[in-house]
Design an enzyme around this catalytic site. Sequence first.
Site, PDB file in Angstrom:
ATOM      1  N   ASP A   1      48.959  41.940  31.769  1.00  0.00           N
ATOM      2  CA  ASP A   1      48.499  41.178  32.517  1.00  0.00           C
ATOM      3  C   ASP A   1      47.231  41.216  33.143  1.00  0.00           C
ATOM      4  OD1 ASP A   1      48.816  38.562  34.218  1.00  0.00           O
ATOM      5  OD2 ASP A   1      49.422  40.145  35.927  1.00  0.00           O
TER       6      ASP A   1
ATOM      7  N   ASP B   1      55.288  37.731  35.134  1.00  0.00           N
ATOM      8  CA  ASP B   1      55.335  38.895  34.036  1.00  0.00           C
ATOM      9  C   ASP B   1      56.682  39.395  33.816  1.00  0.00           C
ATOM     10  OD1 ASP B   1      52.536  38.720  34.168  1.00  0.00           O
ATOM     11  OD2 ASP B   1      52.676  40.112  35.778  1.00  0.00           O
TER      12      ASP B   1
ATOM     13  N   ASP C   1      52.217  42.647  37.093  1.00  0.00           N
ATOM     14  CA  ASP C   1      52.586  42.827  38.548  1.00  0.00           C
ATOM     15  C   ASP C   1      53.380  41.618  39.293  1.00  0.00           C
ATOM     16  OD1 ASP C   1      50.552  40.959  38.560  1.00  0.00           O
ATOM     17  OD2 ASP C   1      50.250  41.497  40.654  1.00  0.00           O
TER      18      ASP C   1
END
Lengths: 1105, 339
Positions: free
Chosen positions: A379, A754, A750
Amino acid sequence: MKRFVYINDEYQNDYCDNRISNTKYTLLNFLPKNLWEQFRRFMNQYFLLIACLQLWSLITPVNPASTWGPLIFIFAVSATKEAWDDYNRYISDKQVNEMEIWIVKNGARKHIQAQDIRVGNIVWIRENEEVPCDLVLIGTSEPQGICHVETAALDGEIDLKTRVIPSSCVGLDHEQLHKIKGVIECPNPDKDIRRFDANIRLFPPFIDNDICPLTINNTLLQSCYLRNTEWACGVAVYTGNETKLGMSRGVPEPKLTAMDAMIDKLTGAIFLFQIAVVVVLGSAGNIWKDTEARKQWYVKYDDDEPWYQILVIPLRFELLCSIMIPISIKVSLDFVKSLYAKFIEWDEEMYDHETDTPAHAANTAISEDLGQVEYILTDKTGTLTENKMIFRRCCIGGVFYGNESGDALRDVELLNAVANNSPHVIKFLTVMTLCNTVVPIKSPSGAILYKAQSQDEDALVNAASNLHMVLVSKNGSNAEIHFNRRVVQYDILDILEFTSDRKRMSIVVSDCQSGKIFLLSKGADEAIIPCAYSEQRIKTFVDAVDKYAQLGLRTLCLGWRELESDEYLEWSRSFKEANSALIDREWKVAEVCQKLEHSLEILGVSAIEDRLQAGVPETIEILRQSGINFWMLTGDKQSTAIQIALLCNLISSEPKGQLLHINGRTEDEVARSLERVLLTTRITTSEPKDLAFVVDGWALEIILSHYNEAFTELAVLSKTAICCRVTPSQKAQLVKLLKSCDYRTLAIGDGGNDVRMIQQADIGVGISGREGLQAARAADYSIGKFRFLKRLILVHGRYSYNRTAFLSQYSFYKSLLICFIQILFSFLSGIAGTSLFNSVSLMAYNVFYTSIPVLTAVLDKDLSEKTVMQNPEILLYCQAGRLLNPSTFAGWFGRSLYHAIVVFVITIHAYANEKSEMEELSMVALSGSILLQAFVVTLEMNSFTFVQLLAIWGNFVAFYVINFLISIIPSAGMYTIMFRLCRQPTYWVTLLLISGVGMGPILALKYFRYTYKPSAINILQKAERSGGPMYTLVNLESQLRSDVENTNISISTTPVKNKNSVYEPLLTESPIISTRRSLVSSSFDIFQPAQSRTTSSYPRNIKAN
Amino acid sequence: MDTSDSEGDSRKSNNKPKYSKFSQQELPACKPRLTPGTVVVAFSLIGVIFILIGLASLSASQEIVELVDRYDADCVPTGDKVGFIQNSETDKICTRTLTVPKHMKSPIHIYYQISGFYQNYRRYVKSRSDKQLRYKNDVHVTKDCHYEANTDDGAPIVPCGLIAWSMFNDTFAISVNKNTIEVNKKDIAWKSDKNNKFGSDIYPSNFQKGSLIGGAKLNESIPLSEQEDLIVWMRTAALPTFRKLYGRIETDIMANDQVTVVIQNNYNTYSFGGSKALVLSTTTWIGGKNNFIGVAYLTLGSLCLFLAMGFIVLYMVKRRTLGDPTYLSWNRDTLDHRY
């Protein structure tokens, strides 16, 4: 599929009570259920079968205790662990269940235990109390009808969330709340903690008989805490294990590492081998019995035997060979794996000082996979960047602020504009301040703290307050703003929430003074700019967005529109309707929102900086050197993503690198674009170029549904990819795609978006960051900062892989060794399945003598951490599975056969004739085996701490101590044997001979390979240990280039180039580095089971040759 | 502590992992290196030591004087050997004469050697009851014997089982130069067996009373712990060819002396084609005559020396800088591409 909850109804409904039960077992079913679960594993079934067969004394070569003992021990250990965990769950359940709760019964408040709450009860909660079940809020202490909850236990988010009572319940006083009646129509229990599509209808005399929609904002969910609110009360709608929390509870599917799969496969192979041995020796034994043994009068065979006699000898061999599959391997592996996990958690270098978080390994079983990662999907926001948003620049009404200083808040022009009440700026600041879901909280000192779900909103509100537009309070439908010492009140009429599809949020407010109604919107540029009114010149804003994006800043467009009250009222009705829909609510709401969000006046663009985390570029550089491919998946826009990618070394700028864009709005465009990129990629693989492709969510959607195959090929060819504007489910799809090509994937992220990709990937890593702990909770590992990833993979993953590779193969080696000796002995004992060793020795051999020393392999380090970090390419050995595969296993197999022959032949010749006493001879062979084990472990370890030395040689001493003790017992089957042996010079001379013959050739071979055919690991070992100056590595950056060239060579020339003896038996790994991704893998497929699973036939990249 | 984050440290570092060398995987470790020097020295040293041990064992083994006389074929008439041996009526005396090649120092061990006899055969080796042999109260515990456990009327056979039943029963009477020599049959069994595995208050009973006679019979007035031949026999051999101690001769025998052995050839090895031999042997520290250990040590020792030489030559011919990272594949590639 609906449930109707009658508020405060005396009639008992059938819904379950509020007793929470997380326990897996009850006192009664513990034993059968636990045993059943344990026996679902093949290995355990196998051992049970063996143990049962041993009860038949005619066939058992040894005392049944030698299998039952360890088996019961292993079962007892795991059962105890389960029982302990379950007991702890029971205790914590009990605590929750017996919590004292106020409910309303028969119009009066009553104290009951939490477990007695029924659906329909009205529950009262005071500040800082935990919510006992899922409630629909109907009253709070705050006059505006709101309350604040902390949902950390539910979704890990630490900010406070505002909950409001449904409009129809506003204004009820205590008395009324006691008597309230009504019905809540809500869906059956589900686990979606973001959705609650329900309606409430109160019965007369309470207000009119009107249906009022309910959303998740009207609920208090189990396990949340009430904060900053004196009291709240609500109607219980879901109770016990049917709450949102209870439903979302569940055991995640256990992940299996590539190594576990390989070990299972090898176990299967050994099992087949064992069957073969049993069949061959069993029939040979029967033949010998019928031809030879009948002549041996002293054996006294009867002429007619029961039919089952033909099975006796094969079954005896089955039992003799049963230890080929070591019973200790599972226990050993579990032990070392949990230690690997502990090492990760203990690691000081992965401790984040800033947030006080150590690394955490939630999944203790998959450390080895870390060393085998081939793809990292990351990410961007919060993972690569700090997710500490700082408002840097803005463009208001075409004027750029903050361009010189890089900080708009210090830009004099802007400050002046604020001071001069420039209307554009005021509008801009108003949108910044109001169009969000931030909750201001007054601390006792008078300072205002903002609790925000989104870091961007936090940054905007804080920036606005620095520019003197301060959000002071926000109570449900009322917001108070101080601007230049002026107080402005707004009524918040509607919130058009942010969703990842809409990519914008809007808010409808009315100015309390003028009564004017405004729509305030903010969102991504492509979501806001198309909504501009037709005459507005949007070019400046588009330019501003581009410019900011190129600087790697996150941009938001802000817009507003004044609404006519008629228009609003009409819209408001349809909005309410959509909001009370039970089916497809989200979609309907989005559609209604769109009707309002048009003809906006674009006010400006804000640019927020999200700095890269420290060490990110270095980490990515090192990990890419180690041969890991990086994909960046982000919800951010393309230009920002590319900018960040450049900053963190993910892609190189021209001319070193080349970025290929896949774009298009329609299917055809996308297809053409993909075709072009694929073609370029195919051609460019021959050039030393850092190739990457960029695709956005829209095109990706089309590609994934229509051009999956072409995309898979592209994915395999290209090492780097940037996917922007992707949704959580697309992230997960991409992980799945790579997994289907049989790559080991690691997903790191995080935020809540995700979670799906983290769960989908082979290894999920969460950054315990600012966006809450949702990702960290779902992940297998959580770390404080992205830069720890390199240590996690290169140090912990690599060591774990190496150690497990040694440990598992050694476990088979030592079991096979003892089996081979037994088999060899059977040729000299009439193939009747006589055991050379006694029961005690056999049991102790497997469980004790050979298991303890090798466990210290968890401390083994082949290379120092520093060397690995300097030469990350060495990870290739783990990625390619170079240390544990059928070929290395064959080496260990051969070694055990060789050692068995050495031990047996030397023993029977040294102890021939008058010395050939069974008990003595067996102990000589056993001592020889133990000695060889010690040498083998010593030889295979790379570094020795005192623990290892103590375990290896202490174990050897322990062997004698134990056997001396056993030799004292007359009935133990080896009475006085050890004392006699130790007094014989022949015994010691024989042992020395065994170790000399057993280890000499292996040492010589190892030395030869180490010096003249060294693997990369050997070379680094030598460099490291020669103590000389650490060499300088020749420009490692060009590794990638060389890879590409190699690939090309392999394509263009014949397979001659491909010296593909990947695995070489015995001792060390092959120096020839070609991986299982070799292009031409024709004849080696059988040794590369990982590839046989491959569904795609696309050629793989050769990493280095 | 670092000044830059001292503020953070003082406030909150509760979760910081506790430092220990173990938890950080930093325990001091020695990392041995396989340098040509150490390996060559090690192999040479091992080679020398092994050759020395080999020479010592070989000379010890060569010192031993061993007379082996296989008599099974010569002590039966040609023809129906099995019939002959199974006939209890026939005269089975057989006289053998041996010449001693070298001076044999006392004590001289007399062994009988049988080959092709599977004392380790599963059915056979398990057919005994250690409890019965040891404890008076357990004479009924014959379950473990499976065969030859009880008489037809259910009385326990002591000692039970196939091993005892098939006990060797050839006897040897030895004379040197026509003078009869007493064979000492005391203490031929292990002391520990006599004291702790065979009871001194247990007497043979019902032994060899069945329809089928196996081997030797036992004197029912002597307790098991004194039946040394039985104790020796019941120390089962691990290999199909084995020697068991028959007795000792306590006097020296000179070179070229004629040893005459009068053998009662009772034991049946003919039905399974096994052989029987009489062995007279002296002992040294390595036990009986066994050249294997010496030869093996010498071979291995010289192989080690040879390898050491080989490594030296290899080292001279093909010098390698230790740990030269340019040999790393990825670096090599870069170099190749560069030039």
